[in-house]
Design an enzyme around this catalytic site. Structure first.
Site, mmCIF file in Angstrom:
data_model
loop_
_atom_site.group_PDB
_atom_site.id
_atom_site.type_symbol
_atom_site.label_atom_id
_atom_site.label_comp_id
_atom_site.label_asym_id
_atom_site.label_seq_id
_atom_site.Cartn_x
_atom_site.Cartn_y
_atom_site.Cartn_z
ATOM 1 N N LYS A 1 -0.627 -0.492 12.469
ATOM 2 C CA LYS A 1 -0.292 0.877 12.033
ATOM 3 C C LYS A 1 -1.492 1.552 11.367
ATOM 4 O O LYS A 1 -1.764 2.720 11.606
ATOM 5 C CB LYS A 1 0.878 0.859 11.023
ATOM 6 N N ARG B 1 9.987 2.140 4.650
ATOM 7 C CA ARG B 1 10.224 0.706 4.825
ATOM 8 C C ARG B 1 11.636 0.281 4.487
ATOM 9 O O ARG B 1 11.955 -0.910 4.615
ATOM 10 C CB ARG B 1 9.250 -0.062 3.937
ATOM 11 N N ARG C 1 -7.396 -11.746 9.103
ATOM 12 C CA ARG C 1 -7.867 -10.388 8.792
ATOM 13 C C ARG C 1 -8.598 -10.336 7.455
ATOM 14 O O ARG C 1 -8.223 -10.998 6.499
ATOM 15 C CB ARG C 1 -6.628 -9.484 8.744
ATOM 16 N N ARG D 1 -6.984 -10.005 1.698
ATOM 17 C CA ARG D 1 -5.915 -9.519 0.820
ATOM 18 C C ARG D 1 -5.045 -10.679 0.371
ATOM 19 O O ARG D 1 -4.744 -11.557 1.171
ATOM 20 C CB ARG D 1 -5.057 -8.491 1.573
ATOM 21 N N ARG E 1 6.487 -11.305 3.791
ATOM 22 C CA ARG E 1 6.449 -9.914 4.268
ATOM 23 C C ARG E 1 7.229 -9.763 5.564
ATOM 24 O O ARG E 1 7.922 -8.766 5.767
ATOM 25 C CB ARG E 1 4.994 -9.464 4.463
HETATM 26 P P1 AMP Z 1 0.688 -2.342 3.358
HETATM 27 O O1 AMP Z 1 -0.748 -2.081 3.075
HETATM 28 O O2 AMP Z 1 1.363 -1.198 4.046
HETATM 29 O O3 AMP Z 1 0.924 -3.658 4.042
HETATM 30 O O4 AMP Z 1 1.413 -2.447 1.920
HETATM 31 C C1 AMP Z 1 1.040 -3.444 0.994
HETATM 32 C C2 AMP Z 1 2.150 -3.667 -0.005
HETATM 33 O O5 AMP Z 1 2.396 -2.451 -0.748
HETATM 34 C C3 AMP Z 1 3.495 -4.026 0.587
HETATM 35 O O6 AMP Z 1 3.607 -5.403 0.902
HETATM 36 C C4 AMP Z 1 4.437 -3.606 -0.542
HETATM 37 O O7 AMP Z 1 4.396 -4.513 -1.616
HETATM 38 C C5 AMP Z 1 3.789 -2.307 -1.015
HETATM 39 N N1 AMP Z 1 4.294 -1.143 -0.247
HETATM 40 C C6 AMP Z 1 3.559 -0.296 0.532
HETATM 41 N N2 AMP Z 1 4.340 0.653 1.079
HETATM 42 C C7 AMP Z 1 5.605 0.396 0.656
HETATM 43 C C8 AMP Z 1 6.868 1.004 0.893
HETATM 44 N N3 AMP Z 1 7.006 2.084 1.684
HETATM 45 N N4 AMP Z 1 7.952 0.474 0.274
HETATM 46 C C9 AMP Z 1 7.850 -0.583 -0.550
HETATM 47 N N5 AMP Z 1 6.698 -1.225 -0.798
HETATM 48 C C10 AMP Z 1 5.579 -0.742 -0.205
#
Ligand code: AMP
Length: 211
Positions: free
Chosen positions: A13, A88, A127, A156, A167
């Site tokens: 994404k 989400r 990654r 990360r 996740r």
């Molecule tokens: P991402 O970079 O999109 O994988 O987001 C990293 C982390 O941020 C996720 O694993 C969640 O802990 C938090 N996070 C990001 N976006 C959301 C969302 N829309 N709802 C809840 N937690 C989020």
């Protein structure tokens, strides 16, 4: 154009959102990036979100809705925005619909990047990302210099195997129901096969958007 990018972690994404944002000339808003910046700067938002993020758990919906509302209401998003990583949960989908209604703006498309879990575990654990500009890289070790900004690549914390499994579990339990919600409510859901090269997936995404 307001576009939502939906799909499991590691589906691409972020990368596709970056390309589409460049081509459409609208900003990409990634809640994960906003939260990671808050963690780095140790703001109250960052301090509250850090533990959940490190475990690979979601942060509360009201926090996300606040970030999303502020981003959509900003002058930078006057011509549209690409929402990467929101929505989400079903309450977030409902909240986005409410916020867009208040702003008098339509949701143009929800792009669902579809891919199997087995593919994702390998992708995420291999990654690294630039700690400065967040660009993701496949197959480069932590410590390598980012080709884009000169920052340092790091792994990360939530790309460690245990957090990845968590996740994915959370994706199936909390995010996958969003697909059914958009189907039931007549949302503009478009499915994109996310297996393949970056260019192939981008071409499919553009086709799904009628571009
Ligand atoms: P991402 O970079 O999109 O994988 O987001 C990293 C982390 O941020 C996720 O694993 C969640 O802990 C938090 N996070 C990001 N976006 C959301 C969302 N829309 N709802 C809840 N937690 C989020």
């Amino acid at each position: 154009m307001i576009l939502v990018l939906l799909g499991p972690p590691g589906a691409g994404k972020g990368t596709q959102g970056e390309k589409l944002a460049e081509q459409l000339g609208i900003p990409k808003v990634a809640t994960g990036d906003v939260l990671r910046a808050a963690v780095r700067e140790q703001t109250p938002l960052g301090l509250a979100a850090k533990a959940a993020m490190d475990r690979g758990d979601l942060v509360p919906d009201d926090v996300i809705l606040g970030i999303m509302k502020e981003a959509l209401d900003s002058p930078a998003a006057a011509r549209g925005a690409i929402l990467d990583g929101v929505v989400r949960t079903v309450p977030q989908a409902e909240g986005l619909s409410r916020v867009l209604g208040e702003l008098g703006r339509p949701l143009d498309a929800v792009l669902l990047f579809e891919i199997q879990d087995e593919e994702l575990v390998g992708r995420l654990s291999g990654r690294t990302v630039c700690e400065k500009c967040q660009t993701p890289y496949a197959g480069l070790e932590p410590g390598t210099t980012c080709a884009k900004c000169g920052g340092t690549l790091v792994r990360r914390k939530d790309d460690e195997p245990e957090a990845v499994r968590n996740r994915l579990k959370n994706y199936h339990a909390q995010t996958a129901p969003v697909i059914g919600w958009y189907e039931r409510t007549g949302g503009p859901l478009r499915r994109v096969d996310a297996l393949g090269s970056m260019e192939d997936v981008l071409a499919r995404a553009r086709k799904a958007l009628g571009l």
